[in-house]
Scaffold this active site. Structure first.
Site, mmCIF file in Angstrom:
data_model
loop_
_atom_site.group_PDB
_atom_site.id
_atom_site.type_symbol
_atom_site.label_atom_id
_atom_site.label_comp_id
_atom_site.label_asym_id
_atom_site.label_seq_id
_atom_site.Cartn_x
_atom_site.Cartn_y
_atom_site.Cartn_z
ATOM 1 N N CYS A 180 -12.626 23.808 5.383
ATOM 2 C CA CYS A 180 -12.418 22.915 6.633
ATOM 3 C C CYS A 180 -13.330 21.905 6.848
ATOM 4 O O CYS A 180 -14.579 22.095 7.183
ATOM 5 C CB CYS A 180 -11.993 24.140 7.765
ATOM 6 S SG CYS A 180 -11.456 23.134 9.190
ATOM 7 N N CYS A 193 -8.928 21.086 15.151
ATOM 8 C CA CYS A 193 -8.169 20.883 14.078
ATOM 9 C C CYS A 193 -8.000 19.188 13.958
ATOM 10 O O CYS A 193 -7.612 18.663 14.999
ATOM 11 C CB CYS A 193 -6.988 21.422 14.111
ATOM 12 S SG CYS A 193 -5.777 21.047 12.658
ATOM 13 N N SER A 198 -7.682 6.436 5.636
ATOM 14 C CA SER A 198 -7.613 6.127 4.157
ATOM 15 C C SER A 198 -8.694 5.290 3.732
ATOM 16 O O SER A 198 -9.487 4.808 4.730
ATOM 17 C CB SER A 198 -6.283 5.321 3.867
ATOM 18 O OG SER A 198 -6.297 5.294 2.223
ATOM 19 N N THR A 250 -0.917 3.015 -0.677
ATOM 20 C CA THR A 250 -0.177 2.406 0.488
ATOM 21 C C THR A 250 0.920 1.659 -0.070
ATOM 22 O O THR A 250 2.217 1.773 0.564
ATOM 23 C CB THR A 250 -1.387 1.669 1.291
ATOM 24 O OG1 THR A 250 -2.106 2.611 1.685
ATOM 25 C CG2 THR A 250 -0.287 1.051 2.288
ATOM 26 N N ARG A 273 -8.684 14.037 5.486
ATOM 27 C CA ARG A 273 -7.076 14.308 5.333
ATOM 28 C C ARG A 273 -6.946 14.591 3.911
ATOM 29 O O ARG A 273 -7.624 13.923 2.791
ATOM 30 C CB ARG A 273 -6.475 12.930 5.436
ATOM 31 C CG ARG A 273 -4.953 12.751 5.575
ATOM 32 C CD ARG A 273 -4.444 13.723 6.817
ATOM 33 N NE ARG A 273 -2.747 13.346 6.688
ATOM 34 C CZ ARG A 273 -2.045 14.248 6.108
ATOM 35 N NH1 ARG A 273 -2.550 15.236 5.501
ATOM 36 N NH2 ARG A 273 -0.812 14.167 6.467
ATOM 37 N N CYS A 323 -5.796 17.732 8.765
ATOM 38 C CA CYS A 323 -6.001 17.400 7.336
ATOM 39 C C CYS A 323 -5.025 18.347 6.326
ATOM 40 O O CYS A 323 -4.836 17.738 5.355
ATOM 41 C CB CYS A 323 -7.483 17.556 6.828
ATOM 42 S SG CYS A 323 -7.977 19.299 6.591
#
Length: 655
Positions: free
Chosen positions: A598, A624, A156, A441, A405, A627
């Site tokens: 991607c 990968c 984040s 959050t 993400r 996300c």
């Protein structure tokens, strides 16, 4: 729970972060004749071979031979690593075999929490606080996390509003607390800019974005710290266990979850490390998987939780952490920007946070309802860093971490029903991000705490019937979460106007400074993210500059900074039922959209003259970084993201 069982649980928690061959659990195994409870002890099996590109210093590799896996017979050839008191039944090498024919071991707990993010950990801590205060030491709270370590998959910005953590752990920053969190940088000066290609124009900072009293943190470090606090109060924390299936009782209520089978080869056959998954039965199961979780999708559909809400909308956040020159570091300073490099019809924004010692967090969020299939969020992020407002800080520094993400953007209109028989959704699984505030959050943590309090109320008297957390639905609507999301409900949808970003900014200014959510109307989200994409021939092709290797980087160099590790010899966890059909339906119209959306180089179309379209669809699943963008943005919704083996994926640092 006996002292010996508690000791075994402690051994298991330590073993969970060890190599796969050393894993155990206290289990309750049901046989056809009797139920036997055993105290688990560490057992060893042959270690699983690992991908050669597991080191973060290695570049991810494209697999030239990546093909659609073909179904085949599965034959178990090695014992499970779980301790058990009865003999195992295995299929012979020549026997047609379904893994489901082997009975899974099970463990029964009071509350099972899926997901070790801020929401899940806050729920777990609050539950044990309540149980411990009541003297109920036997109240079992178990948390499953697919990452090999708590926090390893967390990414984040992040500036956190401390309301929830102040309530949950009041002394989290206290100097006299030996276990305090020491990675919080008090927020300093705020700045908001609208970027053109060469300029950064000051604009008023909306009240929601004022950060006085907030803290800049690495959320993955903060989450790791929360995990330690959870274990201190008695939560059974199991990283490396990927929940892959929701279990139901005969009455249709949620019974718990099961983890996936391990040690299955790419061709579908078992290896000598094959382990059947394990079931965790709970009186209440809380789903805190984060944005667009694979099990959350299932329960939302089964219980029709969106029947009274709008579909969720999403953005893709891409982030780097840099160590910058001391002369350019301004501790606590926060800058947000809109405009360049994104087109005016594409919602998004960027940030630059100074935290820690000479570290900056830099990132870009691109709304996934963008229309032009030629747009690459990763490419836009690389362009952003060359803007003078960002390059002036980054130049001469060193990029030390990268990640990406998906995040929820639907807000108030997209909150589903959060409770259902036997469980509830918490955190980003339900969608509590305050997009105009650029924070989520605090809401994720608060929702976990509200669900925990409702679960404790429902379970403390020992009722064994199906549980419905009515209190959670009620307290959520009376909480600060509901109030703040309702106030800003029209800001994000305002950017759907024909005026795009400029119109959205103008209306959001009115909401922020004048209306403050008191208007009688509520705007709708106009289209799904995947349905917003236009055909490639209707859009302008975007050519991205070649990375310079100093400020901007190629995508595989960036992925190497995520610490991503997937064993290559396993079934592809990015499920596409028919790869050729996907190509025929997607390539002609969108010309390789997947490769551009991607942020990890997972999807490719490789030239292949033997194919009708002249290209072959390829999935490099080992790259990968979880996300979830593909599951959200694929135009035909034919890519299904599922958990790979537990413990795999990125191992983020300072994100």
């Amino acid at each position: 729970m006996s002292a010996s069982t508690r000791l075994a649980a402690g051994l298991c928690r330590r073993a969970a972060s060890a190599p796969r061959g050393l894993r155990c659990l206290s289990t309750t195994t049901t046989t056809s004749s009797a139920s036997t409870t055993t105290t688990a002890r560490p057992t060893t099996t042959a270690p699983i071979s690992t991908n050669t590109n597991t080191s973060s210093s290695c570049r991810p590799r494209r697999r030239p031979d990546a093909r659609q896996p073909q179904p085949s017979t599965i034959v178990p050839s090695a014992p499970r690593t779980f301790s058990t008191t009865h003999g195992r039944r295995f299929a012979s090498a020549d026997e047609s075999f379904d893994p489901a024919s082997i009975e899974r071991e099970s463990d029964e707990v009071d509350v099972c929490i899926v997901g070790g993010g801020p929401a899940g950990l806050s729920a777990a801590i609050r539950l044990k606080q309540l149980a411990n205060a009541a003297g109920n030491d036997d109240f079992r709270v178990l948390l499953l996390e697919k990452a090999g370590e708590i926090g390893a998959h967390i990414l984040s910005g992040a500036v956190i509003q401390p309301d929830a953590i102040n309530e949950l752990i009041p002394d989290w920053l206290a100097e006299d607390n030996a276990a305090r969190f020491d990675g919080a940088t008090p927020a300093g000066k705020d700045a908001m800019r609208f970027l053109t290609k060469t300029m950064a124009l000051p604009v008023p900072t909306p009240p929601q974005m004022h950060n006085y009293g907030n803290y800049i943190v690495s959320l993955n470090e903060f989450t790791k710290w929360l995990g330690e606090r959870a274990e201190e109060v008695g939560v059974e924390v199991y990283p490396g266990f990927a929940a892959s299936e929701v279990l139901y009782k005969p009455d249709g209520s949620v019974k718990g979850v099961a983890t996936n089978d391990l040690g299955i080869a790419r061709d579908g056959r078992p290896k000598d490390t094959f382990e059947r998954g394990m079931e965790f039965h709970a009186r209440v199961t809380l789903f805190g998987e984060g944005c667009h979780g694979s099990l959350t999708k299932q329960v939302v559909k089964k219980f029709d939780l969106r029947s009274e809400s709008q579909p969720q909308t999403y953005g893709l956040g891409i982030k780097e952490v840099w160590e910058v020159q001391p002369g350019k570091f301004k501790k606590g300073e926060i800058m947000h920007s809109m405009g360049y490099p994104l087109p005016l019809d594409t919602y998004g924004g960027a940030w630059l946070y100074h935290f820690g010692d000479n570290l900056v967090s830099v990132g870009l969020v691109v709304a996934l309802d963008y229309k032009n299939p030629w747009l690459s969020p990763y490419g836009e992020f690389q362009k952003l860093k060359h803007h003078p407002a960002y390059k002036s800080v980054l130049e001469g520094g060193k990029c030390i971490s990268y990640g990406a993400r998906a995040l929820v953007e639907g807000g108030f209109q997209s909150i589903p029903k959060v409770a259902f028989p036997g469980g509830a959704l918490i955190g980003d699984s339900a969608g509590f991000v305050n997009v105009p505030k650029v924070k989520g959050t605090h809401n994720a943590m608060k929702s976990g705490m509200l669900a925990a309090e409702a679960a404790w109320t429902a379970l403390k008297d020992g009722d064994s019937g199906s549980v419905f957390l009515y209190d959670y639905e009620d307290t959520l609507r009376a909480s600060s979460i509901w109030k703040e999301l309702k106030e800003v409900r029209n800001m994000r949808p305002a950017f759907h106007t024909p005026l795009g970003v400029l119109g959205g900014m103008a209306y959001s200014g009115l909401e922020a400074f004048v209306f403050k959510g008191r208007v009688p109307w509520t705007f709708n989200h106009k289209a799904s993210d995947h349905g917003s994409t236009k055909p490639a021939d209707q859009c302008k092709k975007i050519e991205y500059p070649k990375p310079d290797g100093k400020i901007s980087f190629d995508i595989l160099t960036s992925v190497s900074r995520t610490g991503t590790n997937h064993e290559e010899d396993q079934p592809v966890h990015l499920q596409v039922a028919d790869w050729d059909k996907h190509t025929s339906e997607t390539w002609p119209k969108f010309q390789g959209l997947e490769n551009r959306f991607c942020p990890a180089g997972v999807y490719e179309y490789v030239d292949d003259p033997t194919k009708k379209e002249g290209v072959r669809f390829q999935i490099n699943a080992q790259n990968c970084i979880h996300c979830k963008t593909c599951d959200i943005k694929a135009p035909n919704q034919d890519i299904n993201w599922q958990v790979p083996q537990g413990g795999e994926g990125p191992k983020y640092y300072k994100t």
